[in-house]
Scaffold this motif. Structure first.
Motif, PDB file in Angstrom:
ATOM      1  N   PHE A 219       0.857  -1.184   0.000  1.00 45.00           N
ATOM      2  CA  PHE A 219       0.000   0.000   0.000  1.00 45.00           C
ATOM      3  C   PHE A 219       0.898   1.240   0.000  1.00 45.00           C
ATOM      4  O   PHE A 219       1.028   1.941   1.005  1.00 45.00           O
ATOM      5  CB  PHE A 219      -0.925  -0.028   1.214  1.00 45.00           C
ATOM      6  CG  PHE A 219      -1.880  -1.188   1.214  1.00 45.00           C
ATOM      7  CD1 PHE A 219      -3.054  -1.136   0.485  1.00 45.00           C
ATOM      8  CD2 PHE A 219      -1.578  -2.347   1.924  1.00 45.00           C
ATOM      9  CE1 PHE A 219      -3.936  -2.214   0.471  1.00 45.00           C
ATOM     10  CE2 PHE A 219      -2.451  -3.423   1.920  1.00 45.00           C
ATOM     11  CZ  PHE A 219      -3.627  -3.354   1.193  1.00 45.00           C
ATOM     12  N   TYR A 220       1.478   1.499  -1.155  1.00 44.94           N
ATOM     13  CA  TYR A 220       2.531   2.509  -1.239  1.00 44.94           C
ATOM     14  C   TYR A 220       2.042   3.919  -0.947  1.00 44.94           C
ATOM     15  O   TYR A 220       2.805   4.774  -0.483  1.00 44.94           O
ATOM     16  CB  TYR A 220       3.227   2.444  -2.601  1.00 44.94           C
ATOM     17  CG  TYR A 220       2.349   2.824  -3.781  1.00 44.94           C
ATOM     18  CD1 TYR A 220       2.349   4.120  -4.276  1.00 44.94           C
ATOM     19  CD2 TYR A 220       1.535   1.884  -4.415  1.00 44.94           C
ATOM     20  CE1 TYR A 220       1.557   4.473  -5.356  1.00 44.94           C
ATOM     21  CE2 TYR A 220       0.739   2.231  -5.479  1.00 44.94           C
ATOM     22  CZ  TYR A 220       0.748   3.525  -5.945  1.00 44.94           C
ATOM     23  OH  TYR A 220      -0.043   3.875  -7.006  1.00 44.94           O
ATOM     24  N   LEU A 221       0.769   4.207  -1.196  1.00 44.35           N
ATOM     25  CA  LEU A 221       0.269   5.565  -0.980  1.00 44.35           C
ATOM     26  C   LEU A 221       0.222   5.936   0.495  1.00 44.35           C
ATOM     27  O   LEU A 221       0.187   7.125   0.842  1.00 44.35           O
ATOM     28  CB  LEU A 221      -1.114   5.730  -1.608  1.00 44.35           C
ATOM     29  CG  LEU A 221      -1.146   5.686  -3.139  1.00 44.35           C
ATOM     30  CD1 LEU A 221      -2.571   5.794  -3.652  1.00 44.35           C
ATOM     31  CD2 LEU A 221      -0.285   6.796  -3.735  1.00 44.35           C
ATOM     32  N   PHE A 244      -5.159   9.395  10.783  1.00 43.96           N
ATOM     33  CA  PHE A 244      -6.008   8.306  10.303  1.00 43.96           C
ATOM     34  C   PHE A 244      -6.880   8.740   9.125  1.00 43.96           C
ATOM     35  O   PHE A 244      -7.330   7.903   8.337  1.00 43.96           O
ATOM     36  CB  PHE A 244      -6.903   7.772  11.433  1.00 43.96           C
ATOM     37  CG  PHE A 244      -7.851   8.781  11.997  1.00 43.96           C
ATOM     38  CD1 PHE A 244      -9.123   8.951  11.464  1.00 43.96           C
ATOM     39  CD2 PHE A 244      -7.462   9.573  13.067  1.00 43.96           C
ATOM     40  CE1 PHE A 244     -10.000   9.889  11.992  1.00 43.96           C
ATOM     41  CE2 PHE A 244      -8.340  10.514  13.603  1.00 43.96           C
ATOM     42  CZ  PHE A 244      -9.609  10.679  13.058  1.00 43.96           C
ATOM     43  N   ILE A 245      -7.128  10.054   8.986  1.00 42.10           N
ATOM     44  CA  ILE A 245      -7.987  10.528   7.899  1.00 42.10           C
ATOM     45  C   ILE A 245      -7.303  10.368   6.538  1.00 42.10           C
ATOM     46  O   ILE A 245      -7.842   9.709   5.646  1.00 42.10           O
ATOM     47  CB  ILE A 245      -8.432  11.983   8.132  1.00 42.10           C
ATOM     48  CG1 ILE A 245      -9.339  12.056   9.369  1.00 42.10           C
ATOM     49  CG2 ILE A 245      -9.146  12.533   6.897  1.00 42.10           C
ATOM     50  CD1 ILE A 245      -9.807  13.459   9.697  1.00 42.10           C
ATOM     51  N   PRO A 246      -6.092  10.949   6.335  1.00 40.39           N
ATOM     52  CA  PRO A 246      -5.441  10.720   5.035  1.00 40.39           C
ATOM     53  C   PRO A 246      -5.076   9.263   4.813  1.00 40.39           C
ATOM     54  O   PRO A 246      -5.076   8.775   3.685  1.00 40.39           O
ATOM     55  CB  PRO A 246      -4.196  11.611   5.091  1.00 40.39           C
ATOM     56  CG  PRO A 246      -3.972  11.885   6.543  1.00 40.39           C
ATOM     57  CD  PRO A 246      -5.329  11.888   7.179  1.00 40.39           C
ATOM     58  N   MET A 247      -4.803   8.529   5.915  1.00 42.22           N
ATOM     59  CA  MET A 247      -4.504   7.107   5.755  1.00 42.22           C
ATOM     60  C   MET A 247      -5.706   6.383   5.176  1.00 42.22           C
ATOM     61  O   MET A 247      -5.598   5.572   4.255  1.00 42.22           O
ATOM     62  CB  MET A 247      -4.118   6.492   7.112  1.00 42.22           C
ATOM     63  CG  MET A 247      -3.752   5.024   7.043  1.00 42.22           C
ATOM     64  SD  MET A 247      -2.233   4.732   6.105  1.00 42.22           S
ATOM     65  CE  MET A 247      -1.014   5.299   7.303  1.00 42.22           C
ATOM     66  N   GLY A 254      -4.760   2.818  -4.020  1.00 42.39           N
ATOM     67  CA  GLY A 254      -3.803   2.259  -4.961  1.00 42.39           C
ATOM     68  C   GLY A 254      -2.888   1.298  -4.249  1.00 42.39           C
ATOM     69  O   GLY A 254      -2.508   1.538  -3.104  1.00 42.39           O
ATOM     70  N   ARG A 255      -2.544   0.198  -4.907  1.00 46.08           N
ATOM     71  CA  ARG A 255      -1.672  -0.795  -4.288  1.00 46.08           C
ATOM     72  C   ARG A 255      -0.880  -1.518  -5.367  1.00 46.08           C
ATOM     73  O   ARG A 255      -1.303  -1.586  -6.523  1.00 46.08           O
ATOM     74  CB  ARG A 255      -2.480  -1.800  -3.476  1.00 46.08           C
ATOM     75  CG  ARG A 255      -3.270  -2.779  -4.322  1.00 46.08           C
ATOM     76  CD  ARG A 255      -4.275  -3.573  -3.507  1.00 46.08           C
ATOM     77  NE  ARG A 255      -5.414  -2.745  -3.150  1.00 46.08           N
ATOM     78  CZ  ARG A 255      -6.276  -3.040  -2.186  1.00 46.08           C
ATOM     79  NH1 ARG A 255      -6.115  -4.130  -1.479  1.00 46.08           N
ATOM     80  NH2 ARG A 255      -7.303  -2.260  -1.940  1.00 46.08           N
ATOM     81  N   ILE A 256       0.265  -2.058  -4.981  1.00 45.20           N
ATOM     82  CA  ILE A 256       1.053  -2.926  -5.843  1.00 45.20           C
ATOM     83  C   ILE A 256       0.766  -4.360  -5.420  1.00 45.20           C
ATOM     84  O   ILE A 256       0.783  -4.671  -4.223  1.00 45.20           O
ATOM     85  CB  ILE A 256       2.555  -2.630  -5.713  1.00 45.20           C
ATOM     86  CG1 ILE A 256       2.869  -1.195  -6.158  1.00 45.20           C
ATOM     87  CG2 ILE A 256       3.383  -3.616  -6.535  1.00 45.20           C
ATOM     88  CD1 ILE A 256       4.282  -0.745  -5.828  1.00 45.20           C
TER      89      ILE A 256
END
Length: 265
Positions: A219-221, A244-247, A254-256
């Motif tokens: 979860f690179y973002l 926790f909000i931006p997380m 987006g994920r790899i």
């Protein structure tokens, strides 16, 4: 061009997340107007964090399998080979003929670095891959899957399984919600490209074939929070007071995904 711009811009920062002098060289020489991406801070940061994550996964793979075959689909002006080359890997960059023609202005082929001028959906590119029996292999496509339909993504994975199993496959995906927001994206919206596909769980891909196993998700973002100074002031304050909000907003958009397709005997 978006990812090239992101890496070139990052390299010129005082403390870059990713250093890519070749990207700077290309961006300085290519005839393209990058100014439309200048305000795309989120895309720029996300691209370099993602590129670094890909580099780390590929390097880890090559530490285990130094002479592996790596196939880079939708290569564009990717410079990854120059960043991770260990002197043994056999690398193939695949893209449309006009893109490969542009690549040839900045890169040279060798006995270990090959260009294939075909669409990744034209499966005849597979005929050009030279692989020894039981030679480890990884197929990767960075920043590509979201521009393909679900049917195209399924067909591509199916063909990779049929022709190259066992192999590892590495690519990134958007969430379903994020895949519906092309016009809100800070750089893609400045192009004619369009997001077409997303998934909400990497494990969904295992349902596509009994031979597919999810090895890991990155979860690179979520790493945006490691660089609060790069966020706009409102986002910086929110990240500091309520991380926790931006997380919640960014992590799973987006994920790899790294897949094992088939197993080695």
């Amino acid at each position: 061009m978006i990812t090239l711009y992101a890496r070139a811009t990052e390299t010129q920062r005082s403390e870059p997340i990713l250093s890519d002098r070749k990207a700077v060289e290309i961006a300085d020489q290519v005839d393209y107007d990058f100014s439309k991406y200048e305000k795309g801070w989120s895309s720029q940061l996300g691209c370099v964090i993602r590129a670094r994550a890909y580099d780390q996964i590929v390097q880890n793979f090559l530490e285990t399998y130094p002479s592996a075959v790596i196939v880079n689909l939708g290569a564009g002006l990717c410079t990854r080979f120059s960043r991770v080359d260990n002197g043994e890997v056999h690398w193939y960059d695949v893209d449309f003929p006009e893109v490969i023609a542009l690549r040839r202005k900045f890169f040279e082929e060798s006995d270990r670095h090959h260009f294939i001028a075909k669409s990744l959906l034209d499966i005849t590119w597979m005929d050009a891959i030279h692989r020894q029996p039981n030679q480890p292999m990884m197929v990767l496509y960075e920043g590509v899957s979201m521009y393909l339909s679900e049917a195209d993504n399924r067909a591509l994975l199916q063909q990779i399984e049929t022709r190259f199993s066992p192999t590892e496959v590495l690519f990134d995906v958007l969430s379903r919600k994020r895949a519906q927001t092309t016009q809100q994206h800070d750089t893609v919206s400045k192009t004619n490209a369009e997001f077409k596909w997303g998934i909400d769980q990497g494990s969904e891909l295992e349902a596509w074939s009994p031979a597919i196993r999810l090895k890991q998700e990155v979860f690179y973002l979520s790493q945006f929070l490691d660089y609060p100074q790069r966020l706009p002031m409102p986002g910086r304050l929110v990240a500091q007071l309520f991380p926790f909000i931006p997380m919640a907003l960014f992590k799973k958009s987006g994920r790899i995904v790294q897949l094992q397709v088939g197993t080695y005997s």
